[in-house]
Design a protein around this motif. Structure first.
Motif, PDB file in Angstrom:
ATOM      1  N   PHE A   1       0.823  -1.209   0.000  1.00 17.23           N
ATOM      2  CA  PHE A   1       0.000   0.000   0.000  1.00 17.23           C
ATOM      3  C   PHE A   1       0.858   1.262   0.000  1.00 17.23           C
ATOM      4  O   PHE A   1       1.889   1.338   0.687  1.00 17.23           O
ATOM      5  N   PHE A   2       0.395   2.252  -0.779  1.00 17.79           N
ATOM      6  CA  PHE A   2       1.044   3.559  -0.850  1.00 17.79           C
ATOM      7  C   PHE A   2       0.005   4.635  -0.542  1.00 17.79           C
ATOM      8  O   PHE A   2      -1.156   4.506  -0.931  1.00 17.79           O
ATOM      9  N   VAL A   3       0.441   5.678   0.132  1.00 19.87           N
ATOM     10  CA  VAL A   3      -0.425   6.826   0.379  1.00 19.87           C
ATOM     11  C   VAL A   3      -0.061   7.927  -0.610  1.00 19.87           C
ATOM     12  O   VAL A   3       1.121   8.263  -0.761  1.00 19.87           O
ATOM     13  N   GLY A   4      -1.054   8.461  -1.301  1.00 26.32           N
ATOM     14  CA  GLY A   4      -0.843   9.587  -2.214  1.00 26.32           C
ATOM     15  C   GLY A   4      -1.403  10.849  -1.583  1.00 26.32           C
ATOM     16  O   GLY A   4      -2.552  10.859  -1.129  1.00 26.32           O
ATOM     17  N   GLN A   5      -0.604  11.905  -1.535  1.00 21.87           N
ATOM     18  CA  GLN A   5      -1.014  13.159  -0.902  1.00 21.87           C
ATOM     19  C   GLN A   5      -0.788  14.314  -1.871  1.00 21.87           C
ATOM     20  O   GLN A   5       0.328  14.524  -2.357  1.00 21.87           O
ATOM     21  N   TRP A   6      -1.851  15.083  -2.163  1.00 21.64           N
ATOM     22  CA  TRP A   6      -1.730  16.239  -3.050  1.00 21.64           C
ATOM     23  C   TRP A   6      -1.111  17.410  -2.307  1.00 21.64           C
ATOM     24  O   TRP A   6      -1.458  17.695  -1.158  1.00 21.64           O
ATOM     25  N   SER A   7      -0.198  18.103  -2.979  1.00 22.83           N
ATOM     26  CA  SER A   7       0.394  19.345  -2.479  1.00 22.83           C
ATOM     27  C   SER A   7       0.404  20.315  -3.651  1.00 22.83           C
ATOM     28  O   SER A   7       1.302  20.269  -4.498  1.00 22.83           O
ATOM     29  N   GLY A   8      -0.617  21.174  -3.731  1.00 18.87           N
ATOM     30  CA  GLY A   8      -0.776  21.970  -4.945  1.00 18.87           C
ATOM     31  C   GLY A   8      -1.085  21.028  -6.093  1.00 18.87           C
ATOM     32  O   GLY A   8      -1.892  20.102  -5.953  1.00 18.87           O
ATOM     33  N   THR A   9      -0.420  21.214  -7.217  1.00 22.14           N
ATOM     34  CA  THR A   9      -0.634  20.323  -8.368  1.00 22.14           C
ATOM     35  C   THR A   9       0.350  19.150  -8.381  1.00 22.14           C
ATOM     36  O   THR A   9       0.399  18.403  -9.347  1.00 22.14           O
ATOM     37  N   GLU A  10       1.115  19.005  -7.324  1.00 21.45           N
ATOM     38  CA  GLU A  10       2.015  17.856  -7.180  1.00 21.45           C
ATOM     39  C   GLU A  10       1.317  16.775  -6.368  1.00 21.45           C
ATOM     40  O   GLU A  10       0.647  17.066  -5.383  1.00 21.45           O
ATOM     41  N   LEU A  11       1.492  15.526  -6.776  1.00 21.98           N
ATOM     42  CA  LEU A  11       0.937  14.400  -6.035  1.00 21.98           C
ATOM     43  C   LEU A  11       2.104  13.535  -5.556  1.00 21.98           C
ATOM     44  O   LEU A  11       2.828  12.946  -6.361  1.00 21.98           O
ATOM     45  N   HIS A  12       2.286  13.485  -4.234  1.00 21.31           N
ATOM     46  CA  HIS A  12       3.403  12.768  -3.626  1.00 21.31           C
ATOM     47  C   HIS A  12       2.942  11.400  -3.114  1.00 21.31           C
ATOM     48  O   HIS A  12       1.915  11.297  -2.455  1.00 21.31           O
ATOM     49  N   PHE A  13       3.736  10.372  -3.410  1.00 25.42           N
ATOM     50  CA  PHE A  13       3.452   9.022  -2.936  1.00 25.42           C
ATOM     51  C   PHE A  13       4.568   8.545  -2.013  1.00 25.42           C
ATOM     52  O   PHE A  13       5.755   8.786  -2.274  1.00 25.42           O
ATOM     53  N   THR A  14       4.177   7.837  -0.985  1.00 25.57           N
ATOM     54  CA  THR A  14       5.142   7.128  -0.151  1.00 25.57           C
ATOM     55  C   THR A  14       4.460   5.868   0.360  1.00 25.57           C
ATOM     56  O   THR A  14       3.225   5.821   0.471  1.00 25.57           O
ATOM     57  N   SER A  15       5.228   4.841   0.652  1.00 29.40           N
ATOM     58  CA  SER A  15       4.630   3.581   1.085  1.00 29.40           C
ATOM     59  C   SER A  15       3.994   3.734   2.463  1.00 29.40           C
ATOM     60  O   SER A  15       4.437   4.538   3.285  1.00 29.40           O
ATOM     61  N   LEU A  16       2.968   2.952   2.706  1.00 29.36           N
ATOM     62  CA  LEU A  16       2.257   3.011   3.986  1.00 29.36           C
ATOM     63  C   LEU A  16       3.191   2.669   5.143  1.00 29.36           C
ATOM     64  O   LEU A  16       3.099   3.273   6.217  1.00 29.36           O
ATOM     65  N   ILE A  17       4.104   1.757   4.910  1.00 26.34           N
ATOM     66  CA  ILE A  17       5.038   1.391   5.981  1.00 26.34           C
ATOM     67  C   ILE A  17       5.942   2.563   6.356  1.00 26.34           C
ATOM     68  O   ILE A  17       6.320   2.718   7.518  1.00 26.34           O
ATOM     69  N   ASN A  18       6.254   3.425   5.373  1.00 26.27           N
ATOM     70  CA  ASN A  18       7.023   4.639   5.675  1.00 26.27           C
ATOM     71  C   ASN A  18       6.237   5.567   6.583  1.00 26.27           C
ATOM     72  O   ASN A  18       6.778   6.152   7.519  1.00 26.27           O
TER      73      ASN A  18
END
Length: 246
Positions: A127-144
Motif C-alpha cells: 500500500f502507498f499513500v498519495g497526498q496532493w500538495s498543490g498540483t504535485e501528487l506525492h506518494f510514499t509507502s504506507l510502511i514509511n
C-alpha cells in the motif's frame, strides 16, 4: 618554380591545416551552428535542477522543462506529440490529460487530498499513500508513514502543469521517482490509479476516496484491491509486466 618563397608559404599553411583536428574548420563550425539554430528547441534541458532533500526537483515548473512560448503556436495534438516523443526516451512516466478530466480530478483533490493505493507485488499488495500538495501528487509507502510519520520521504512525485489548460485544453504531466523503491511500470500503476479513483464516473469508486478522507473508521483496505482487480489494473500490472507509457 618562378616564386619559391610563395610556394614555401603555401606549403606551410597546408601543413597547418593538416594538423588541425577534424571538425575544427570555420566552415564546419558555421554548419554546426546553423543546424543547431534551425532545430526547434522545445525543451529547456538543465534548468530547474535544484533538488530537495529527498532528491526530487525543487520548484519543477513547466518553464524549467518546456519552451512554453514556442509551443503556444502549436496545436494541442502537436504539443501532445512533442511531449510524448520527448519523454518516451526517458526512464519516467508522463501523460497529456484532457482539461475536462483534470478539472474533475483537481476539484475532487481539493476535497479529498489523500488516498490509499495498492501496488501489486509477488505476494499480495503493497500500500502507498498519495497526498496532493498543490498540483504535485506525492506518494510514499504506507510502511514509511507508519514508521516515520510526517517525515516519511516521497518515493514518487507526479507533476501536473495546467498552464496550457484554457488555451489548448490539455494538462501536461510528468514524474520523478526514487529508483531504489520503484521502477517505471510500478510508478505507472500508481498514476493509472489516480485516474481510476479520482476521474471515475462511478460514484461507488470515488466513494472510497471520500470515505478514506472523511470517514476513515469505515474505510476498508480490501475495497481498494477489489476495485483495482475489477478495473483490470491489478492483473495487467503484476511484477515483471511493464505497462505502456501514457
Amino acid at each position: 618554380r618562378s616564386s619559391p618563397d610563395v610556394f614555401e608559404s603555401r606549403m606551410e599553411k597546408r601543413n597547418e591545416v593538416k594538423k588541425q583536428p577534424v571538425g575544427s574548420s570555420k566552415q564546419g563550425e558555421f554548419i554546426k551552428c546553423m543546424e543547431e539554430k534551425a532545430r526547434p528547441i522545445f525543451f529547456a534541458e538543465g534548468l530547474g535542477t535544484k533538488t530537495s532533500k529527498g532528491g526530487f526537483t525543487k520548484d519543477k515548473t513547466l518553464d524549467s522543462i518546456l519552451n512554453v512560448e514556442m509551443v503556444k503556436e502549436k496545436s494541442a495534438e502537436e504539443i501532445k506529440q512533442i511531449w510524448n516523443q520527448y519523454f518516451s526516451a526517458k526512464d519516467t512516466i508522463f501523460a497529456v490529460i484532457p482539461a475536462e478530466k483534470f478539472d474533475l480530478v483537481w476539484k475532487r483533490a481539493q476535497k479529498c487530498p489523500s488516498f490509499l493505493y495498492a501496488l501489486p507485488r509477488k505476494e499480495g499488495y503493497e500500500f502507498f499513500v498519495g497526498q496532493w500538495s498543490g498540483t504535485e501528487l506525492h506518494f510514499t509507502s504506507l510502511i514509511n508513514i507508519q514508521t516515520q510519520g510526517e517525515t516519511a520521504p516521497s518515493q514518487l512525485v507526479l507533476y501536473h502543469y495546467p498552464e496550457l489548460q484554457k488555451e489548448k485544453g490539455i494538462v501536461l504531466m510528468t514524474a520523478e521517482m526514487d529508483s531504489k523503491f520503484l521502477v517505471v511500470h510500478e510508478a505507472q500503476c500508481l498514476a493509472n490509479q489516480v485516474q481510476l479513483f479520482y476521474a471515475t464516473d462511478r460514484s461507488e469508486t470515488y466513494g472510497l476516496v471520500e470515505t478514506f478522507n472523511h470517514r476513515s473508521s469505515e474505510f476498508k483496505y480490501m475495497s481498494v484491491i477489489a476495485e483495482l482487480e475489477q478495473s483490470g489494473l491489478g492483473r495487467e500490472l503484476r511484477p515483471g509486466q511493464a505497462s505502456d507509457k501514457s
